[in-house]
Design an enzyme around this catalytic site. Sequence first.
Site, short mmCIF file in Angstrom:
data_model
loop_
_atom_site.label_atom_id
_atom_site.label_comp_id
_atom_site.label_asym_id
_atom_site.label_seq_id
_atom_site.Cartn_x
_atom_site.Cartn_y
_atom_site.Cartn_z
N ASP A 285 124.97 74.70 30.31
CA ASP A 285 126.23 74.78 31.04
C ASP A 285 127.40 75.08 30.10
O ASP A 285 127.29 74.96 28.87
CB ASP A 285 126.44 73.42 31.74
CG ASP A 285 127.31 73.52 32.98
OD1 ASP A 285 127.95 74.56 33.18
OD2 ASP A 285 127.36 72.54 33.74
N ASP B 261 128.79 77.21 41.64
CA ASP B 261 128.83 75.78 41.97
C ASP B 261 128.99 75.58 43.47
O ASP B 261 128.90 74.48 43.97
CB ASP B 261 130.02 75.11 41.27
CG ASP B 261 129.61 74.55 39.92
OD1 ASP B 261 128.41 74.57 39.61
OD2 ASP B 261 130.49 74.08 39.18
C1 DGJ Z 1 128.88 72.51 36.35
C2 DGJ Z 1 127.58 73.04 36.88
O1 DGJ Z 1 127.74 74.27 37.46
C3 DGJ Z 1 127.01 72.01 37.83
O2 DGJ Z 1 125.85 72.51 38.45
C4 DGJ Z 1 126.73 70.77 37.07
O3 DGJ Z 1 125.74 71.01 36.11
C5 DGJ Z 1 128.01 70.25 36.43
N1 DGJ Z 1 128.67 71.28 35.67
C6 DGJ Z 1 127.73 69.07 35.56
O4 DGJ Z 1 128.83 68.65 34.89
#
Ligand code: DGJ
Length: 725
Positions: free
Chosen positions: A473, A543
Amino acid sequence: MSIFVNDEEKLFFIETNDISYVMCVNRLGILETLYFGKKVGRDDLRYICRRGCRGYSASMPDSKDRSEDANQFRAECSTSHYGDYRVPTVMATFEDGSRVVDLRYEGYEINATRPDGGMPTVRDGETLKITLVDKKSLLKVNLYYTVYQDLASVVRSLEIVNEGDETVMLDRAFSFCIDLPNQEYKYLSLNGAHMNERQICVNDVIPGVYTVESSRGTSSPQHNPFIAILGKNATETEGEAFGFNLIYSGSFQISVELNECNLVRVAGGVNSFDFCWELKSGASFVTPECAICYSSNGIGAMSRTFHDLYRDHLINPNFAKKPRPIVINNWEGTYFDFTEEKLCAMIESVKGKGIDTFVLDDGWFGHRDNDYSSLGDWFVYEKKLPNGLKPIAQCCRRNGLKFGLWFEPEMVNRDSVLFETHPEWTIQSPGRPICKGREQYVLDITREDVREYIKKVMTDIIRENDVEYVKWDMNRSLTECWSQTLPSRRQKEFMHRYCLGYYDLLRYFEKEFPNLIIEGCASGGGRFDAGQLAYTPQVWTSDNSDAYHRTKIQYGTSICYPLSAMSCHVSVSPNHQTGRITSFKSRCQIAYFGATGYEFDPTKITEEEMQEIVKRNEEYRRDEEIILTGDLYRINSPFDTNFFTQMVVSKDKSKAIAVSMQVLADANGPFFTARLQGLDADATYKIVESGETFKGSTLMGVGINLPFCSHGDFATAIWHFEKID
Ligand code: DGJ
């Protein structure tokens, strides 16, 4: 054999099955594009370069008359300060402060090897290298063109070599430039925001410059490193489309400029905002590659060429076309609030249900209970997981699942041991407070010691726990781009060096753990680009997991990236990002068309839903080859209509799967059909769901009925087609 050169006339012909890319060296030694598009005869096309004496311009010192004016040239590698006032490709400052770069033809090489400059490159193909040189400074530019006989694409990049004695400061080093004669073109770009990535924007090309760019250190959710030039009436199935996609994950820039001579210049590469690269005598700079795909049959065919190019020649072949894990990720199911018992209960509840990988997301390390602390401290949070990660990894294996783990390797929180120990590893501007993004700072991965730390801590955890899947990430844009390790005159190398640092890390993990699958992620789709795909075969697309919003995000993403690159998970309703209520069926069907998975707490779903998951996973395993390797056809656009319809057809056209969503239901609304594409017109297909049989020509010419009359909002349907003779 795709490259032909007429040495006497200095004409270059790059030809694949469907396209021609023709260049010439003009009387002054400038390399010009004569043509790029649908395949044409191998003729001398110099007649196309009509020029006139134009006022308020400047002609080059050795021009024979006023018409030899660089602003009218169709430059393959434009420069500035010598009469071309359009977007330059290469800009440099010499020791005396002068900035003329006058690039003239020197020679060429077929079957050349392309340098990679520490970046991802396409594999295979046939490469032409053309060398230009600035005779005064001895600055050389090698232009590379890689082609594949069966693809309507050309992959371009540049290498700039300083063969002079002076140090040169490179102010711009784009990857490509091309001038196309305007045909009332439009451009299509993919713009958006966090949770709303790659939304399709189409506008007329008008005089002036339109630029998509990122100065955030990643390709960004706001603008994707992609632009397409479209014929005036181009649709999914008709008209011309020229797509330009940088194979690059950092700050980029792509410009489209229409000038007074009716030439449309497209040029792009590393963003030259805040960029300057010191090129000492003997040194060279390699640009990222740009994949350029052409179609005379609409936008859809252009997209399919990008998909084939990336699946066949860019994405790691260990994964590109292979079955993917069906993942359950705990993020939306628990966020930071989990215990060993809770996680094991989740894992046990999906035993034997066709889900084969459990991914433990954010919150397992340091003392992380929220997003204010612990990034950088890649050791287990003992209060939360007193027995470490092992029991979770073992629980996965006992229940027939692989163990996956989340990292955000490039980041550090102020509240962390790492920041206390190494505050100097954080990107910052001397003497100033540091900007935060999601309460976190960015590590200076241009530094080798920082990268070594990341490699070591992650390697230990991956080894100790047999991690087979990593979600990588990255949750903020960069600020204060400055590194302690660079001298002041080289600080503007920072952004590109950051991207090279990122690739160095990914390359290390690819080599060290050849079977480890890394899922890319940057707050979802904030770094969804072709550079990333070279190392992370799938990327968390957004997301935003809302089924309706995903139709737009996935549709936009498919303009240049294959379905196999999109991680698509089924989440709960009401959706956590939009609050929208959609049926379990709709969520399952929209998340089917990609690398599929789940994003909820499986102990909280109904028995009925669990049975649905089992069935869906079995079906997915039967269908995944078509989804991951087939040809994608977009039928109804959710940007223009009340429907989202797309289909994937197996390469041999024996099978196809279509999906459709009606966005809003109408009372007594009209009836709609969808005309399919990509089938074998003469073959007979059975619709598996209904048992009906039709000719391919009927399904494509007449279409299928969309069955949504009174199904409620966001209703979906899936059809399977099987060729029976
Ligand atoms: C952003 C990601 O896109 C989410 O899926 C998740 O992993 C969060 N960060 C966790 O902090």
